[in-house]
Design an enzyme around this catalytic site. Sequence first.
Site, PDB file in Angstrom:
ATOM      1  CG  ASN A   8      -1.734   1.078   1.365  1.00 17.25           C
ATOM      2  OD1 ASN A   8      -2.022   1.834   0.498  1.00 17.25           O
ATOM      3  ND2 ASN A   8      -2.173   1.305   2.436  1.00 17.25           N
ATOM      4  CD1 TRP A   9       3.732   1.492  -3.052  1.00 16.46           C
ATOM      5  CD2 TRP A   9       3.499   2.316  -4.627  1.00 16.46           C
ATOM      6  NE1 TRP A   9       4.384   0.542  -3.845  1.00 16.46           N
ATOM      7  CE2 TRP A   9       4.428   1.015  -4.978  1.00 16.46           C
ATOM      8  CE3 TRP A   9       3.244   3.016  -5.817  1.00 16.46           C
ATOM      9  CZ2 TRP A   9       4.990   0.968  -6.271  1.00 16.46           C
ATOM     10  CZ3 TRP A   9       3.974   2.920  -7.101  1.00 16.46           C
ATOM     11  CH2 TRP A   9       4.729   1.626  -7.172  1.00 16.46           C
ATOM     12  CE  LYS A  10      -0.275   3.399   4.831  1.00 13.39           C
ATOM     13  NZ  LYS A  10      -0.138   3.768   6.304  1.00 13.39           N
ATOM     14  CG  HIS A  95      -6.088   1.487   4.834  1.00 16.23           C
ATOM     15  ND1 HIS A  95      -5.720   2.614   5.506  1.00 16.23           N
ATOM     16  CD2 HIS A  95      -5.081   0.573   4.801  1.00 16.23           C
ATOM     17  CE1 HIS A  95      -4.228   2.509   5.945  1.00 16.23           C
ATOM     18  NE2 HIS A  95      -3.887   1.217   5.645  1.00 16.23           N
ATOM     19  CD  GLU A  97      -3.058   5.668   6.455  1.00 21.57           C
ATOM     20  OE1 GLU A  97      -3.254   5.724   5.222  1.00 21.57           O
ATOM     21  OE2 GLU A  97      -2.230   4.991   6.985  1.00 21.57           O
ATOM     22  CD  GLU A 165      -3.535  -2.709   7.446  1.00 18.64           C
ATOM     23  OE1 GLU A 165      -2.353  -2.658   7.066  1.00 18.64           O
ATOM     24  OE2 GLU A 165      -4.316  -1.791   7.021  1.00 18.64           O
ATOM     25  N   GLY A 171       1.596   2.854  10.584  1.00 19.74           N
ATOM     26  CA  GLY A 171       2.123   3.966  10.114  1.00 19.74           C
ATOM     27  C   GLY A 171       3.124   4.549  10.989  1.00 19.74           C
ATOM     28  CB  SER A 212       4.757  -1.696  12.341  1.00 17.22           C
ATOM     29  OG  SER A 212       4.369  -0.581  12.595  1.00 17.22           O
ATOM     30  N   GLY A 233       2.943  -0.748   4.280  1.00 17.67           N
ATOM     31  CA  GLY A 233       2.833   0.347   3.880  1.00 17.67           C
ATOM     32  C   GLY A 233       4.239   1.021   3.613  1.00 17.67           C
TER      33      GLY A 233
HETATM   34  C1  PEP Z   1      -1.140   0.351   6.369  1.00 16.62           C
HETATM   35  O1  PEP Z   1      -1.170   1.504   6.201  1.00 16.62           O
HETATM   36  O2  PEP Z   1      -1.820  -0.421   5.416  1.00 16.62           O
HETATM   37  C2  PEP Z   1       0.259  -0.228   6.849  1.00 16.62           C
HETATM   38  C3  PEP Z   1       0.313  -1.512   6.764  1.00 16.62           C
HETATM   39  O3  PEP Z   1       1.305   0.667   7.109  1.00 16.62           O
HETATM   40  P1  PEP Z   1       2.641   0.547   7.749  1.00 16.62           P
HETATM   41  O4  PEP Z   1       3.022  -0.903   7.207  1.00 16.62           O
HETATM   42  O5  PEP Z   1       3.424   1.628   7.364  1.00 16.62           O
HETATM   43  O6  PEP Z   1       2.523   0.287   9.041  1.00 16.62           O
END
Ligand code: PEP
Length: 249
Positions: A8-10, A95, A97, A165, A171, A212, A233
């Site tokens: 997920n590049w966001k 998601h 976010e 998640e 994040g 993470s 992410g």
């Molecule tokens: C995400 O936002 O889906 C995610 C898993 O982010 P990160 O790996 O940066 O915690």
Amino acid sequence: MKKLLVANWKMNPITVLEARQLWLASRRAAKGARNVQLVICPPAVFLQILVSGERPANLWLGAQDAAAAASGAETGGISPSMLRDVGARYLLVGHSERRALGEDDALVAAKARLALRLGLRVILCVGETKRDERGEYLKVIQAQLAAVLPKLPRAMLGHLVVAYEPVWAIGAQATESDTPAGFLEQKLFIRRVASQLIGRVGRHLPVLYGGSVDELNVADFLTAGEADGLLVGRASLSIKSWTKIIQLV
Ligand code: PEP
């Protein structure tokens, strides 16, 4: 079953050039990764650029969000049909976010239902914002599943994946990831709830872990945690980390 590894590049990267470099790195790594299905979810504006050219059979594109309508008067909206037409085969739905921006369970359900009907595979994100000792957080996950799963077209349930998640683990503000043992409990819980809601298919629902994930914990989530795959992410934005994660999977 092959592990599903989703990036997920966001809202990154900023330029087409960087997006292409990240994509090419995934393409190189995918060639040697026979046990992995890779899904890259870039910002939607990059989909059509990335889809052109050769692609190994285990590398797919996905989108990070979609409208709950196929077309019409929705300024700024991008429909699942459009995403499919420019190369997406997977869609992240719900998601945290997006939920933080006001997306409620009813909207998540409508998006997931339409996307499945229009031929996308759906990765439904669920997870609690905080974990408490008494297990109240399980009610959050149960409610998120109960609001969506019964609304989905039964014939398309084979195209559904759940990503667990925990929001506290996602994040840059996260202090830690979940543990593999903690995730495994959630996976079993999610499957139990899913089987109550949608029957047999729920018992085998693929459940990914996200929050993470990096080179240091990826192997543990897949072995001790028995994750069916991972949603990544930040670490998917570094060519070095992402390539290493693909190799480890
Ligand atoms: C995400 O936002 O889906 C995610 C898993 O982010 P990160 O790996 O940066 O915690």
